[in-house]
Scaffold this motif. Structure first.
Motif, short mmCIF file in Angstrom:
data_model
loop_
_atom_site.label_atom_id
_atom_site.label_comp_id
_atom_site.label_asym_id
_atom_site.label_seq_id
_atom_site.Cartn_x
_atom_site.Cartn_y
_atom_site.Cartn_z
N ALA A 215 0.81 -1.21 0.00
CA ALA A 215 0.00 0.00 0.00
C ALA A 215 0.84 1.26 0.00
N SER A 216 2.13 1.14 0.31
CA SER A 216 3.01 2.31 0.37
C SER A 216 4.43 1.90 0.06
N GLY A 217 5.25 2.90 -0.27
CA GLY A 217 6.67 2.63 -0.49
C GLY A 217 7.34 2.10 0.75
N PHE A 220 6.66 -1.62 1.03
CA PHE A 220 7.54 -2.35 0.11
C PHE A 220 8.95 -2.44 0.68
N ARG A 221 9.49 -1.32 1.13
CA ARG A 221 10.85 -1.29 1.66
C ARG A 221 11.00 -2.25 2.84
N ASP A 222 10.10 -2.22 3.78
CA ASP A 222 10.23 -3.05 4.98
C ASP A 222 10.11 -4.53 4.64
N TYR A 235 21.86 -3.48 3.98
CA TYR A 235 21.56 -2.90 5.29
C TYR A 235 22.53 -3.38 6.36
N ARG A 236 22.95 -4.62 6.29
CA ARG A 236 23.94 -5.11 7.26
C ARG A 236 25.25 -4.36 7.11
N ARG A 237 25.61 -4.03 5.87
CA ARG A 237 26.88 -3.32 5.63
C ARG A 237 26.88 -1.94 6.25
N ILE A 238 25.73 -1.26 6.27
CA ILE A 238 25.67 0.11 6.77
C ILE A 238 25.03 0.20 8.15
N ALA A 239 24.89 -0.92 8.83
CA ALA A 239 24.14 -0.97 10.09
C ALA A 239 24.66 -0.01 11.14
N ASP A 240 25.97 0.26 11.12
CA ASP A 240 26.56 1.14 12.13
C ASP A 240 26.54 2.61 11.74
N ASP A 241 25.95 2.92 10.60
CA ASP A 241 25.89 4.30 10.11
C ASP A 241 24.42 4.72 10.04
N ALA A 242 23.95 5.36 11.10
CA ALA A 242 22.53 5.71 11.19
C ALA A 242 22.09 6.62 10.06
N ASP A 243 22.95 7.53 9.65
CA ASP A 243 22.60 8.44 8.56
C ASP A 243 22.42 7.69 7.26
N ASP A 249 16.64 4.06 3.72
CA ASP A 249 15.21 3.91 4.04
C ASP A 249 14.37 4.88 3.22
N ASP A 250 14.78 6.13 3.22
CA ASP A 250 14.02 7.16 2.51
C ASP A 250 14.01 6.92 1.00
N ALA A 251 15.16 6.52 0.47
CA ALA A 251 15.28 6.33 -0.99
C ALA A 251 14.43 5.15 -1.47
N LEU A 252 14.45 4.06 -0.74
CA LEU A 252 13.65 2.90 -1.15
C LEU A 252 12.16 3.18 -1.03
N ALA A 253 11.76 3.85 0.05
CA ALA A 253 10.35 4.20 0.20
C ALA A 253 9.91 5.15 -0.91
#
Length: 280
Positions: A215-217, A220-222, A235-243, A249-253
């Motif tokens: 129903a939303s981007g 789909f992302r989640d 996501y595992r590769r960047i797990a320690d980089d919150a930014d 997250d924003d780009a995939l949504a």
């Protein structure tokens, strides 16, 4: 031509393949395939002209969304994959469908089968993820008998899933030396070059599969964050980089919302290239 492949893997290649196996074993690809793209298997099998009595190899078969429909047509099917962790669900699915298959752990770039062993070889969004396209194509051609059939279904670079890989690219590790991006298998000119003069009667068509689950981007992302190995690995590769996590997250949504916003039925259209050919 030798009776079996004589490819010798380097330590770096073995490490790469181990990472690929782990990636596809993570998450829940069998559920994703069943939820979203199960219909692509029968589409590919029909296009490849699989029929009763054929000996068929499904390369990078996953949990069997093409292999099982091929067996339902009466073919003797070998479902091969680098990640045998996916086979347990495939075996259950085959049992429920009332068919029997051989499940075989195998690297698409080093297939453990005799030359010309199969009447047909197929792959449904599978072989495209082997990192060395020329090697995978050579192995595919090697195991199909003259006059045999080839059927390949791959996400296009311009389609939704190809664009998803483009969104993830800045957050993913660089491709290993000699590797080619997976969505290139969805480019007709690239596939024709890979198959070269080893095939005749090449037919390539672009089609889409309609996805109505999200129903939303963000939804789909989640789903992909929890189910799809390549997304999980990034996501595992960047797990320690919150930014970085927030940016991805924003780009995939946004990618999902972009297409959903233009469709009142809230449908995602995922484009793929379907290629069929005859082994010369």
């Amino acid at each position: 031509m030798s009776s079996t492949s004589a490819i010798t893997a380097s330590d770096a290649d073995r490490e790469l393949k181990a990472k690929h196996r782990s990636m596809w074993a993570s998450g829940d690809y069998p559920t994703l395939a069943a939820d979203l793209i199960w219909s692509l298997g029968p589409r590919l099998v029909a296009a490849a002209g699989v029929h009763d009595g054929d000996r068929v190899l499904d390369i990078a078969a996953g949990s069997g969304n093409a292999a099982i429909p091929a067996a339902e047509r009466g073919a003797a099917v070998v479902a091969s994959d680098l990640a045998p962790e996916l086979f347990a669900v495939g075996r259950r699915n085959a049992t429920e469908a009332g068919v029997s298959l051989e499940w075989r752990e195998a690297d698409a770039e080093d297939l453990p089968f005799e030359d010309a062993a199969f009447d047909a070889a197929i792959s449904c969004v599978g072989i495209m993820f082997a990192p060395h396209h020329e090697t995978a194509a050579s192995e595919l051609l090697r195991v199909v008998r003259p006059g045999g059939r080839i059927g390949l279904l791959s996400w296009t670079p311009e389609g939704f899933i190809g664009r998803m890989f483009g969104v993830m690219k800045p957050f993913a590790p660089p491709l290993p030396e000699g590797a080619t991006p997976a969505p290139r298998w969805g480019d007709e000119a690239h596939v024709r070059a890979l198959l070269g003069d080893e095939v005749d009667d090449v037919v390539a068509v672009r089609e889409t599969v309609a996805i109505t689950r999200f129903a939303s981007g963000a939804e789909f992302r989640d789903y992909f964050k929890s189910h799809y190995g390549p997304t999980i690995a990034v996501y595992r590769r960047i797990a320690d980089d919150a930014d970085a996590v927030r940016a991805l997250d924003d780009a995939l949504a946004a990618l999902g919302d972009e297409q959903l916003a233009g469709d009142a039925s809230r449908t995602l259209e995922w484009e793929y290239l379907l290629v069929t050919a005859t082994r010369r």
